[in-house]
Enzyme design. Sequence first.
Site, short mmCIF file in Angstrom:
data_model
loop_
_atom_site.label_atom_id
_atom_site.label_comp_id
_atom_site.label_asym_id
_atom_site.label_seq_id
_atom_site.Cartn_x
_atom_site.Cartn_y
_atom_site.Cartn_z
N ASP A 165 9.50 2.56 -4.28
CA ASP A 165 8.76 3.61 -3.59
C ASP A 165 9.69 4.44 -2.70
O ASP A 165 10.72 3.95 -2.24
CB ASP A 165 7.69 3.00 -2.67
CG ASP A 165 6.67 2.20 -3.45
OD1 ASP A 165 6.43 2.52 -4.61
OD2 ASP A 165 6.13 1.24 -2.86
N1 URA Z 1 6.45 -3.21 -4.41
C1 URA Z 1 6.12 -2.21 -3.58
O1 URA Z 1 5.09 -2.25 -2.95
N2 URA Z 1 6.99 -1.19 -3.46
C2 URA Z 1 8.16 -1.09 -4.14
O2 URA Z 1 8.89 -0.11 -3.98
C3 URA Z 1 8.47 -2.14 -5.00
C4 URA Z 1 7.60 -3.20 -5.13
#
Ligand code: URA
Length: 240
Positions: free
Chosen positions: A108
Amino acid sequence: MGEIVRLQKYIAMCGAASRRHAEQFITSGRVKVDGKLVCELGTKVEIGANRVSLDGKELELEKKKYYIMLNKPYGYISAVKDQFERETVVDLVKEELNANLHPVGRLDYDTEGLILLTNDGDFTYHITHPKHNVGKTYIATLKGGITIKHLAALRRGIKVEDYKTSPAEVDLLDSVPGQSRVQITIHEGKNRQVRKMFESLGYTVTALERIAIGKVEIGNLARGRWRHLTSYEISYLMGR
Ligand code: URA
């Protein structure tokens, strides 16, 4: 006669995308073979004989393959290009390394840590395919403490939206008033999964960092820096 391969594999071999993204490019009408639009996934091409273009640009077989580990900082997009011109993980490598890289899977915008980049679509296909089931390890910083009961629930699997998560390895790293840090390894990769797991138990995740993919660890690589994977790391990740 050259080797005959599926069109999506050829696009991946050229480093233009992972195989799965290449399939989307084909079905959405962005690919031509010898000047003719091809939207079918079963299409085969002969290496060296057929000319394949993506968005009007002819693809060439990439000779040198790159396998990179990057420590992603907060606020970067896990993509080659962003429609809103925000900075991407590829931008962080591009100035030093001139290769057609794409990220392997995604983190993310607000997650930091280990992300792999490559120009080898087959490598990406291998690692991101659910059947290879490579564990991904994160450190989540939470607001407040976490209960033993919730740690146990995360280990067993919990209901998040419409699915149940598979068992995770979970360790409480430390806990001070107002904050705790939990190390968690998951074996699946649904969108924002780690955040959603904690949020569904009522916690606020204030920071999330990925520290390992399988046995490949971020180690002491500084935030925003990258390095080539070792040949051991590449064959370990490919061999799964
Ligand atoms: N899980 C999440 O919530 N965010 C990420 O970027 C990767 C795994």
